[in-house]
Design a protein around this motif. Structure first.
Motif, PDB file in Angstrom:
ATOM      1  N   ASN A  63       0.859  -1.186   0.000  1.00 27.61           N
ATOM      2  CA  ASN A  63       0.000   0.000   0.000  1.00 27.61           C
ATOM      3  C   ASN A  63       0.895   1.236   0.000  1.00 27.61           C
ATOM      4  N   ALA A  64       0.280   2.411  -0.102  1.00 25.90           N
ATOM      5  CA  ALA A  64       1.048   3.654  -0.224  1.00 25.90           C
ATOM      6  C   ALA A  64       1.920   3.910   0.998  1.00 25.90           C
ATOM      7  N   ALA A  65       1.394   3.625   2.173  1.00 23.56           N
ATOM      8  CA  ALA A  65       2.171   3.859   3.392  1.00 23.56           C
ATOM      9  C   ALA A  65       3.396   2.949   3.439  1.00 23.56           C
ATOM     10  N   ARG A  66       3.210   1.691   3.068  1.00 24.97           N
ATOM     11  CA  ARG A  66       4.339   0.756   3.068  1.00 24.97           C
ATOM     12  C   ARG A  66       5.359   1.137   2.013  1.00 24.97           C
ATOM     13  N   ARG A  67       4.879   1.568   0.844  1.00 23.25           N
ATOM     14  CA  ARG A  67       5.789   2.017  -0.219  1.00 23.25           C
ATOM     15  C   ARG A  67       6.634   3.192   0.286  1.00 23.25           C
ATOM     16  N   ALA A  68       5.992   4.141   0.976  1.00 24.60           N
ATOM     17  CA  ALA A  68       6.713   5.298   1.515  1.00 24.60           C
ATOM     18  C   ALA A  68       7.742   4.866   2.558  1.00 24.60           C
ATOM     19  N   GLU A  69       7.368   3.908   3.402  1.00 21.00           N
ATOM     20  CA  GLU A  69       8.288   3.404   4.425  1.00 21.00           C
ATOM     21  C   GLU A  69       9.507   2.750   3.782  1.00 21.00           C
ATOM     22  N   ILE A  70       9.273   1.941   2.770  1.00 20.30           N
ATOM     23  CA  ILE A  70      10.370   1.267   2.066  1.00 20.30           C
ATOM     24  C   ILE A  70      11.267   2.298   1.392  1.00 20.30           C
ATOM     25  N   ASN A  71      10.666   3.250   0.696  1.00 22.34           N
ATOM     26  CA  ASN A  71      11.454   4.271   0.015  1.00 22.34           C
ATOM     27  C   ASN A  71      12.271   5.110   0.992  1.00 22.34           C
ATOM     28  N   ARG A  72      11.680   5.428   2.136  1.00 17.99           N
ATOM     29  CA  ARG A  72      12.381   6.194   3.162  1.00 17.99           C
ATOM     30  C   ARG A  72      13.602   5.405   3.667  1.00 17.99           C
ATOM     31  N   ALA A  73      13.413   4.119   3.917  1.00 21.36           N
ATOM     32  CA  ALA A  73      14.520   3.289   4.395  1.00 21.36           C
ATOM     33  C   ALA A  73      15.625   3.186   3.348  1.00 21.36           C
ATOM     34  N   LEU A  74      15.243   2.974   2.096  1.00 22.01           N
ATOM     35  CA  LEU A  74      16.230   2.869   1.026  1.00 22.01           C
ATOM     36  C   LEU A  74      17.021   4.164   0.873  1.00 22.01           C
ATOM     37  N   THR A  75      16.346   5.286   1.078  1.00 26.67           N
ATOM     38  CA  THR A  75      17.018   6.585   0.993  1.00 26.67           C
ATOM     39  C   THR A  75      17.953   6.786   2.181  1.00 26.67           C
ATOM     40  N   GLU A  76      17.476   6.507   3.384  1.00 28.46           N
ATOM     41  CA  GLU A  76      18.299   6.678   4.583  1.00 28.46           C
ATOM     42  C   GLU A  76      19.542   5.788   4.551  1.00 28.46           C
ATOM     43  N   LEU A  77      19.400   4.607   4.006  1.00 31.29           N
ATOM     44  CA  LEU A  77      20.519   3.669   3.914  1.00 31.29           C
ATOM     45  C   LEU A  77      21.457   3.985   2.742  1.00 31.29           C
ATOM     46  N   LYS A  78      21.064   4.953   1.932  1.00 32.80           N
ATOM     47  CA  LYS A  78      21.846   5.338   0.743  1.00 32.80           C
ATOM     48  C   LYS A  78      22.118   4.128  -0.150  1.00 32.80           C
ATOM     49  N   CYS A  79      21.057   3.392  -0.423  1.00 33.04           N
ATOM     50  CA  CYS A  79      21.180   2.159  -1.192  1.00 33.04           C
ATOM     51  C   CYS A  79      21.616   2.395  -2.635  1.00 33.04           C
ATOM     52  N   THR A  80      21.324   3.566  -3.175  1.00 36.34           N
ATOM     53  CA  THR A  80      21.716   3.827  -4.562  1.00 36.34           C
ATOM     54  C   THR A  80      23.229   3.949  -4.713  1.00 36.34           C
TER      55      THR A  80
END
Length: 110
Positions: A63-80
């Protein structure tokens, strides 16, 4: 074994397109955990970060909230930048067999 590592790797194994046989995954996890214990602090931090990236990359955005949570984590972890950061660590620790072994163990989970 740290609970988040176990949960992340179990989830990764379940969501991988061509999942590894259980015995191979067990060997990879054992190698990762052993290498993590003896890795230089900077590489251990990279391994922790990589673990988080792999975990969240395999999560279902149901859902949108989970997508936002995942994206936030990926950003904080600097996965890119994870791959480039790993390559930089390989250059920095090129003469350290234990450090390179830890980086190899982390790469085996990709």
């Amino acid at each position: 074994m740290r609970p988040i590592l176990l949960a992340a790797l179990v989830l990764l194994a379940m969501t991988a397109p061509a999942a590894l046989p259980a015995q191979d995954l067990d060997a990879i996890l054992a190698r990762f955990n052993a290498a993590r214990k003896t890795a230089p602090e900077e590489i251990a931090a990279y391994m922790d970060r990589a673990e988080g990236c792999w975990h969240f990359a395999g999560e279902e955005p149901y859902n949108a909230a989970r997508r936002a949570e995942i994206n936030r984590a990926l950003t904080e972890l600097k996965c890119t930048t994870l791959k480039a950061d790993g390559q930089a660590l390989r250059r920095k620790y090129a003469r350290s067999a234990p450090a390179l072994a830890a980086l190899d163990a982390a790469a085996a989970l990709e």
